[in-house]
Write a protein that holds these residues in place. Structure first.
Motif, mmCIF file in Angstrom:
data_model
loop_
_atom_site.group_PDB
_atom_site.id
_atom_site.type_symbol
_atom_site.label_atom_id
_atom_site.label_comp_id
_atom_site.label_asym_id
_atom_site.label_seq_id
_atom_site.Cartn_x
_atom_site.Cartn_y
_atom_site.Cartn_z
ATOM 1 N N HIS A 132 0.820 -1.241 0.008
ATOM 2 C CA HIS A 132 0.030 0.001 0.104
ATOM 3 C C HIS A 132 0.874 1.259 0.009
ATOM 4 C CE1 HIS A 132 -2.432 -3.310 1.599
ATOM 5 N NE2 HIS A 132 -3.535 -2.597 1.184
ATOM 6 N N HIS A 174 1.834 4.963 1.467
ATOM 7 C CA HIS A 174 2.128 5.252 2.842
ATOM 8 C C HIS A 174 2.718 6.847 2.703
ATOM 9 C CE1 HIS A 174 1.269 1.668 5.184
ATOM 10 N NE2 HIS A 174 1.863 1.067 4.024
ATOM 11 N N GLY A 232 -2.701 6.380 12.613
ATOM 12 C CA GLY A 232 -2.885 6.080 11.303
ATOM 13 C C GLY A 232 -4.236 6.329 10.440
ATOM 14 N N TYR A 233 -4.298 6.959 9.579
ATOM 15 C CA TYR A 233 -5.566 7.287 8.795
ATOM 16 C C TYR A 233 -5.335 6.483 7.292
ATOM 17 C CZ TYR A 233 -7.541 10.906 11.827
ATOM 18 O OH TYR A 233 -8.102 11.474 12.828
ATOM 19 N N GLU A 234 -6.512 5.993 7.072
ATOM 20 C CA GLU A 234 -6.911 5.865 5.607
ATOM 21 C C GLU A 234 -7.536 6.724 4.985
ATOM 22 O OE1 GLU A 234 -8.892 2.078 3.470
ATOM 23 O OE2 GLU A 234 -10.253 3.630 4.360
ATOM 24 N N TYR A 293 -2.348 5.609 3.053
ATOM 25 C CA TYR A 293 -2.266 5.369 4.417
ATOM 26 C C TYR A 293 -1.226 6.288 5.092
ATOM 27 C CZ TYR A 293 -5.215 1.408 3.643
ATOM 28 O OH TYR A 293 -6.233 0.685 3.069
ATOM 29 N N VAL A 300 -2.890 -3.804 5.818
ATOM 30 C CA VAL A 300 -2.370 -2.733 6.014
ATOM 31 C C VAL A 300 -1.975 -2.525 7.450
ATOM 32 C CG1 VAL A 300 -4.334 -1.585 6.709
ATOM 33 C CG2 VAL A 300 -2.424 -0.459 5.281
ATOM 34 N N TYR A 318 1.544 -1.159 8.783
ATOM 35 C CA TYR A 318 1.766 -0.053 9.977
ATOM 36 C C TYR A 318 2.600 -0.501 11.038
ATOM 37 C CZ TYR A 318 -1.928 3.647 8.683
ATOM 38 O OH TYR A 318 -2.378 4.432 8.060
#
Length: 211
Positions: free
Chosen positions: A14, A16, A43-45, A54, A180, A184
């Motif tokens: 993904h 980042h 952490g945000y999507e 992310y 994900v 992270y």
């Protein structure tokens, strides 16, 4: 806001966006040094019409309300950066106490990591797991279908309060049952040494600005 040196991590599945080198200080009681329990990796999507990213951030907070303030500040700072934003979801939250071996021994840390790794095979961003410590030696956890980290955090806190009253509770970790989360966790691992400099008494917080 304190800026630390950036670090490099290999490309993963993904995309980042890492701003965790910027330490957002929302503590009620400011001090020249920081302690591990006040450090949170957030952490945000970010979903737009054409991409999913992310985002990583670091927030210092010494109470739950101040942590919520820090999370909201990160959220609000991201909105203007993505004009085609469709969804912004908090999907990862971890207290740096989760790496404190005086609180969680190697066996407990390995158990949590294995449990999360197994969950990631479900590939679900609407199913979360959260961990906390009840008192000094009891690990508490909850797994549920929720839409974000705050919801699973709230479920964990309310369940502990219902079953154990006002016993001391320390939040540790929350993430989705999705690959994900493993990414992270890997970012967090790379950041660990960099963050540890903040809890060294020799680190001079007065050399930089804070929120």
């Amino acid at each position: 806001m304190k800026a630390l040196n950036r670090y490099t991590i290999r490309a993963l599945q993904h995309t980042h966006l890492d701003d965790s080198n910027l330490i957002r200080d929302f503590r009620e009681e400011k001090s020249d040094t920081a302690v591990m329990k006040d450090m949170h990796y957030v952490g945000y999507e970010i979903r737009t019409s054409d991409q999913v990213i992310y985002h990583h951030a670091t927030v210092l907070a010494d109470t739950f309300d101040r942590l919520c303030d820090g999370i909201a500040e990160v959220h609000n700072s991201l909105i203007p950066l993505f004009p085609r934003l469709q969804k912004l979801t908090l999907v990862y939250l971890r207290n740096y106490l989760s790496i404190d071996r005086t609180l969680l021994n190697d066996g407990m840390q390995d158990m949590i990591r294995e449990e999360i790794d197994n969950l990631t095979t479900r590939r679900r961003l609407d199913h979360f797991i959260a961990y906390g410590m009840l008192g000094d030696d009891r690990l508490a956890s909850i797994e549920s279908d929720v839409s974000n980290v705050i919801d699973i955090f709230a479920k964990l806190r309310s369940g502990i309060k219902r079953d154990h009253g006002d016993d001391h509770f320390t939040f540790l970790w929350a993430c989705p049952a999705h690959p994900v989360s493993a990414e992270y966790n890997e970012h967090f691992d790379y950041a660990e040494d960099r963050i540890r400099m903040m809890i060294d008494d020799s680190y001079d917080w007065r050399a930089g600005s804070v929120n």
